[in-house]
Design an enzyme around this catalytic site. Structure first.
Site, short mmCIF file in Angstrom:
data_model
loop_
_atom_site.label_atom_id
_atom_site.label_comp_id
_atom_site.label_asym_id
_atom_site.label_seq_id
_atom_site.Cartn_x
_atom_site.Cartn_y
_atom_site.Cartn_z
N GLU A 5 0.50 -0.06 -3.80
CA GLU A 5 -0.07 1.04 -3.02
C GLU A 5 0.56 2.32 -3.56
O GLU A 5 1.56 2.82 -3.07
CB GLU A 5 0.18 0.80 -1.53
CG GLU A 5 -0.59 -0.44 -1.08
CD GLU A 5 -0.18 -1.00 0.28
OE1 GLU A 5 0.47 -0.28 1.05
OE2 GLU A 5 -0.53 -2.16 0.55
N HIS A 51 1.66 4.01 2.96
CA HIS A 51 0.96 2.84 2.41
C HIS A 51 -0.41 3.27 1.90
O HIS A 51 -0.75 4.45 1.90
CB HIS A 51 0.81 1.76 3.48
CG HIS A 51 2.08 1.04 3.81
ND1 HIS A 51 2.27 -0.29 3.58
CD2 HIS A 51 3.25 1.49 4.36
CE1 HIS A 51 3.48 -0.64 3.97
NE2 HIS A 51 4.10 0.42 4.45
N GLU A 66 -1.56 5.02 6.31
CA GLU A 66 -2.42 4.40 5.31
C GLU A 66 -3.23 5.54 4.71
O GLU A 66 -4.07 6.15 5.37
CB GLU A 66 -3.35 3.38 5.96
CG GLU A 66 -2.62 2.24 6.65
CD GLU A 66 -2.08 1.18 5.69
OE1 GLU A 66 -2.38 1.29 4.48
OE2 GLU A 66 -1.38 0.28 6.14
ZN LIG Z 1 0.95 -1.56 2.58
#
Ligand SMILES: [Zn+2]
Length: 817
Positions: A389, A581, A674
């Protein structure tokens, strides 16, 4: 990202199909036979796999098992014309295709064109069309590289485009909206727990008007090229075209696919802006920093002089930063450069080493680097816990360049941030995993310098590679784990369970504290292991796992990366953090672990839920993509319905997460961000991603000003009291003071009764009001020593007890202080 799919590719051997097909498959592969073998009886939709006992939460049992399927044969395209519903596309004249034959190698390797943006969603749903679709959830808009399906098939979010079974001549089409130079195609099969479907060969056609088409042909024979495609569902397979073609539309025409399955694929198209003219530069904004060019960025995307085509989306950033992917060496070099440019406000240090011995470098940025100043809060960003990531890593490298540059320029916002906070940036918590992912994407490193930028000089030189990086060939999971195969976000000590058990017994906070829970004894051993149950529980949400939830979980070691981060957390009094992430667009906040044992998901708020929801909302509300009300979901969940924030446990349970550990073992409040649908965006998308996140990254750090802060001192000596406990009425989670007596308590606006207590002191309670004005609100305490403590200190110093104190002590005798 939780990796909905734990590398399905990793399971592919179970079906007897080769994994790791050559990523560049133009090399001399035999063409598929063209005999018209009939399609055999299709396999039942979900027969081979055992359905889960329950979809989501459940206290009920879940047995998840490997699926064993026999090796399947390849089925050839049916030549017999079948009746099929008219697809919703413009009529097109029949295409004459010449017989297929062996594929030529491109004579000269084409420069690595960047992806058109099927994975990153830059290509919109209405640019994708197909001859037919099995269902809406398998429509052409799902034919995007790395798209992830939901837990079950048959909903709106399935894992590929799939043609109807009766579709004898399936095709999948991408409209680039303007003339584009297509240079390659990457395909994957269908992402599904229950089915295997992938295309094993395809042809490629082009058109400028979606009516007249021509095929990609081998130069030597002039015959249609047939490209060998996939041999498992997950491994991306790249085919470079024998000759790049300029066109507006590109079509993939599956020729053969897995027997018993249907024609299903996920794709990415590699494409460059067309040569010649101003429009060359559009889309290359991310590249100009490879070149010593004097052109300002905005010149790279000039309007179309003839105004014939819609303008390509702007990709640039005005910040002159190093928009590249950096492997370990390049990262280290860059951090050193930033340190040299801004020696007065930076310090590079390492918190330990990875399993393979790579250092975990941190960039510290503050007006007094290397020093905790009394009253100055410590904040951190951690990226790259999952090595594949990669966006978070680059964003932190960009952030440090940006802060350095803007500080030198005297930007007031940045100056204040660096003066009032001590910022620690850890770009790569899992450098081993990153190197694994980077090697895969870096393999195709080759490409042009900057011929399309007049006046620009390539720093890399004509024969040097231009990195061609992106997640295009990494798949979804490669590089996620550390070198020992450990998922670092399940590797922290589970402190939730002991806390919740004590709470159930009514012991919190009187007997068991509601904060700074100690590391369990087993966890501190040199060869400590943690249960992987967390990993299993998470994986069952979306992947094949061979472990029954009844069986005792296999232990995994505590990774050196995890230990290094825990030591770091214990050494520095962090107040606020975010863990970056990728693979989704959402901010998730603790708890990450469900309170009900075995529940796959369940709303599990912390006592500081209001603060955590605020922190998450700040990031989500300032991130440009999350702010976009029209954005489409990344994979199979639409987080925009809930403001792009979610309680971690309500998404999927993660025992042993860094966020939960941080909250329960230290003072630090941490959320997970994220950052993007694409885990490893192509380099030319980095400027845009920087712009998407720049304000959010700054604004989030500024939230450390929210709430109250102060110093707890000894009333007589005025010295700070370390480890004093700050309790807020109504919030069952305390914080403690740092060694200088300073503390920070994040709170949303309101009136609070705040109590400071410390060993040997009388506790003090006072009211502190947090307003909507920028804080933090000062809330200081002066504590008076208890008589018993005074006596202890005097006796320890060898002094005689003064008469007045002795009299007081006599009166107090028998009482507890
Ligand atoms: Zn992750």
């Amino acid at each position: 990202m939780w990796g909905l799919l734990l590398a399905l590719a990793a399971f592919a051997p179970a079906v007897g199909v080769g994994v790791g097909a050559p990523s560049t498959s133009v090399l001399g592969l035999a063409p598929p036979a063209t005999t018209g073998a009939p399609i055999s009886t299709p396999a039942p939709r979900s027969s081979p796999a055992q359905p889960p006992a329950e979809k989501n939460n459940g206290t009920s049992e879940q047995h998840v098992q490997f699926r064993i399927i026999k090796k399947k044969k390849i089925v050839m395209k049916k030549r017999k014309k079948l009746i099929r519903p008219r697809p919703l596309v413009t009529d097109r004249p029949p295409v004459t295709t010449s017989p297929a034959e062996t594929l030529d190698l491109p004579e000269k390797q084409e420069p690595g064109c960047p992806p058109l943006g099927l994975e990153s969603l830059r290509v919109t749903d209405n640019q994708l069309e197909a001859s037919s679709s099995q269902s809406f959830g398998l429509g052409p808009h799902r034919g995007r590289l790395n798209i992830q399906s939901g837990l079950e098939d048959g909903d709106l979010y399935d894992g590929a485009w799939c043609a109807e079974e009766q579709d004898a001549e399936p095709w999948f089409q991408v409209d680039a909206t303007h003339p584009t130079r297509f240079s390659g195609v990457i395909t994957q099969g269908r992402n599904s727990i229950w089915r295997y479907d992938w295309v094993t060969s395809y042809k490629v056609q082009f058109s400028n008007d979606s009516r007249t088409w021509w095929g990609s042909r081998n130069r030597s024979s002039g015959m249609d090229a047939v490209f060998p495609a996939n041999s498992d569902p997950e491994t991306p397979v790249l085919n470079l075209l024998p000759e790049p073609q300029v066109a507006r539309f590109i079509r993939l025409l599956p020729q053969t696919w897995l027997e018993g399955g249907t024609s299903c694929l996920r794709a990415e198209i590699l494409a460059c802006p067309v040569s010649g003219g101003q429009s060359d530069k559009a889309g290359w904004a991310g590249y100009n920093l490879h070149c010593e060019c004097t052109l300002p960025h905005e010149l790279n995307s000039p309007p179309d002089p003839n105004d014939l085509f819609p303008e390509a989306p702007a990709l640039g950033s005005l910040d002159p930063l190093d928009f590249r992917h950096h492997n370990y060496k390049a990262m280290r070099k860059l951090m050193k450069q930033v340190n040299e440019q801004c020696p007065n406000i930076t310090r590079v240090y390492s918190i330990g080493k990875s399993h393979q011995g790579l250092k975990l470098y941190v960039m510290e940025m503050s007006d007094q680097p290397g020093e905790h100043e009394l009253g100055e809060p410590e904040v951190r960003y951690v990226a790259g816990m999952h090595g594949n990531e990669a966006l978070g890593r680059e964003l932190l490298l960009l952030l440090m360049q940006f802060l350095c540059r803007e500080f030198l320029r005297g930007d007031p916002r940045v100056t204040r941030l660096l003066t009032e906070t001590r910022i620690h940036l850890l770009p790569s918590m899992n450098p081993d995993g990153y190197e694994t992912a980077f090697r895969r994407v870096g393999r195709l490193a080759q490409g042009p310098p900057c011929p399309f930028l007049p006046g620009a000089r390539s720093l890399l030189g004509l024969n040097k590679p231009l990195p061609w990086q992106g997640s295009e060939l990494v798949g979804w999971a490669e590089g996620r784990w550390n070198k020992q195969g450990i998922d670092l976000n399940h590797n922290f000590a589970d402190l939730n369970t002991p806390l919740w058990e004590a709470e159930d017994d009514g012991l919190v906070p009187d007997t068991v504290p509601n904060h700074h829970l100690p590391l369990p004894a087993y966890y501190t051993l040199p060869n400590a292991t943690v249960s992987i149950l967390g990993a299993v529980a998470e994986a069952t949400v979306g992947a094949l796992v061979s472990v029954s939830r009844h069986s005792s979980p296999a232990p995994v070691q505590v990774a050196p990366e995890t230990r290094a981060v825990i030591d770091w957390m214990e050494r520095i009094p962090f107040v606020l953090s975010a863990n970056l992430h990728g693979g989704e667009l959402v901010v998730s906040y603790p708890f990450d672990m469900t309170r009900t044992p075995w529940a796959a998901r369940e709303l599990t708020p912390t006592p500081d839920d209001t603060v955590f929801r605020w922190l998450s909302t700040v990031y989500a509300g300032t991130n440009r993509v999350m702010q976009d009300p029209d954005r489409r979901p990344c994979h199979n969940q639409d987080f925009s319905l809930h403001g792009n924030v979610i309680n971690g446990a309500d998404w999927h349970t993660v025992p042993g997460s860094m966020n939960d550990f941080s909250y329960l073992h230290t003072n630090c409040f941490e959320v997970t961000v994220e950052l993007s649908c694409d885990k490893f965006p192509h380099e030319n998308e980095l400027p845009q991603e920087w712009e998407n996140n720049k304000d959010a990254l700054l604004t989030y750090l500024e939230q450390v000003r929210m709430g109250i802060a102060g110093v707890v001192r000894d009333k007589d000596t005025e010295l700070g009291i370390a480890d004093a406990v700050i309790a807020v009425d109504g919030i069952n989670h305390d914080v403690t003071t740092a060694w200088g007596g300073d503390y920070w308590r994040l709170l949303t606006p309101g009136d609070y009764m705040v109590t400071a207590s410390a060993e040997g002191y009388h506790t003090v309670t006072r009211n502190c009001r947090v307003t909507f004005e920028e804080g933090p609100v000062p809330c200081n305490f002066r504590l008076t020593k208890t008589p018993k403590q005074r006596l202890r200190e005097l006796l320890a110093a060898g002094a005689k007890v003064p008469p007045d104190l002795r009299r007081r002590l006599e009166r107090l005798r028998g009482q507890k202080d």
